[in-house]
Design a protein around this motif. Structure first.
Motif, short mmCIF file in Angstrom:
data_model
loop_
_atom_site.label_atom_id
_atom_site.label_comp_id
_atom_site.label_asym_id
_atom_site.label_seq_id
_atom_site.Cartn_x
_atom_site.Cartn_y
_atom_site.Cartn_z
N ILE A 211 -3.40 5.71 -2.27
CA ILE A 211 -4.39 5.82 -1.21
C ILE A 211 -4.28 7.21 -0.60
O ILE A 211 -3.18 7.64 -0.25
CB ILE A 211 -4.13 4.74 -0.13
N ASP B 106 -7.91 7.70 9.10
CA ASP B 106 -8.52 7.42 7.79
C ASP B 106 -7.51 6.77 6.86
O ASP B 106 -7.78 5.73 6.24
CB ASP B 106 -9.04 8.75 7.21
N ASN C 30 -4.61 -0.46 5.51
CA ASN C 30 -4.81 -1.82 6.02
C ASN C 30 -5.79 -2.62 5.16
O ASN C 30 -5.68 -3.84 5.06
CB ASN C 30 -5.30 -1.79 7.47
N ASP C 31 -6.75 -1.94 4.52
CA ASP C 31 -7.75 -2.60 3.68
C ASP C 31 -7.31 -2.74 2.22
O ASP C 31 -8.04 -3.31 1.41
CB ASP C 31 -9.07 -1.80 3.70
N TYR C 32 -6.14 -2.25 1.86
CA TYR C 32 -5.70 -2.18 0.47
C TYR C 32 -5.54 -3.54 -0.18
O TYR C 32 -5.00 -4.48 0.42
CB TYR C 32 -4.35 -1.44 0.40
N LYS C 33 -6.02 -3.64 -1.42
CA LYS C 33 -5.81 -4.82 -2.26
C LYS C 33 -5.14 -4.33 -3.54
O LYS C 33 -5.66 -3.47 -4.24
CB LYS C 33 -7.14 -5.48 -2.61
N GLN D 79 -6.44 3.15 8.03
CA GLN D 79 -7.49 2.16 7.80
C GLN D 79 -7.54 1.77 6.32
O GLN D 79 -7.63 0.58 5.97
CB GLN D 79 -8.85 2.72 8.23
N LYS D 80 -7.48 2.76 5.44
CA LYS D 80 -7.49 2.48 4.00
C LYS D 80 -6.27 1.65 3.59
O LYS D 80 -6.37 0.76 2.75
CB LYS D 80 -7.51 3.79 3.20
N PRO E 99 0.82 -1.21 0.00
CA PRO E 99 0.00 0.00 0.00
C PRO E 99 0.86 1.26 0.00
O PRO E 99 1.90 1.32 0.67
CB PRO E 99 -0.82 -0.12 1.28
#
Length: 193
Positions: A164, A171, A177-180, A174-175, A129
């Motif tokens: 990101i 904010d 950590n959720d990254y694909k 969190q983004k 990320p």
């Protein structure tokens, strides 16, 4: 994420909000036991984030080229300081040590490091990320330029979407950590082989 590289300026800028953002990110890293890998400086945004993490006994690793290893620049309190020969070597070392990248306000060097990380992601050399903390709209112009590159056919939307963007530390993290990461392009895949 265990360690994150932070790209940022050797200056604090004119607005105190930038230093506040570096301190907030440093506090987040310390609280969540995330190690910092950065340019090794004791001044500017670099010094602010390193000082914050060191004050909490967190992990800080500096990577500094020999030409910048001057007493007034290098952070003497950082126990793990890697000295390399060239600026380009610094980026390679940093990339091997981290699970992701965050960019704070800075100058040419900061943007160079950000775009190098994005290029590694675009070529699927890395799938980490890559985030920017858009403090007070600092990166708005960069984001407009990236959108222009997409609209003019020089950048794929999937690659633009790798960046990101967060306006607060929570904010952004969190983004990240959720990254694909995007799927490997068949064209890139064939070229790499």
């Amino acid at each position: 994420m265990k360690r994150i590289a932070v790209f940022c300026g050797a200056s604090l800028g004119f607005n105190p909000i930038y230093k506040e953002a570096a301190v907030a990110l440093g506090n987040h890293f310390a609280h969540h036991k995330i190690g910092l890998v950065y340019g090794g400086g004791k001044i500017g945004m670099m010094g602010a984030i390193a000082d914050t993490i060191l004050a909490h006994n967190g992990e800080v690793i500096g990577v500094i080229p020999k030409l910048l290893e001057k007493e007034e620049v290098v952070h003497a309190a950082v126990e793990e300081m890697i000295v390399c020969k060239k600026m380009s070597e610094r980026k390679v070392i940093i990339s091997k040590l981290v699970d992701g990248y965050v960019t704070l306000p800075g100058g040419f060097g900061t943007l160079d490091e950000l775009f190098e990380a994005l290029t590694l992601g675009q070529l699927h050399i890395e799938q980490k990320p890559i985030g920017i903390l858009n403090v007070s709209g600092f990166f708005d112009g960069v984001l407009v330029q990236l959108d222009k590159m997409v609209s003019e056919g020089f950048l794929k939307q999937a690659n633009r979407d790798m960046l990101i963007v967060g306006t607060s530390v929570e904010d952004l993290m969190q983004k990240m950590n959720d990254y694909k990461a995007p799927q490997i392009s068949h064209v890139i895949h064939k070229v790499v082989r």
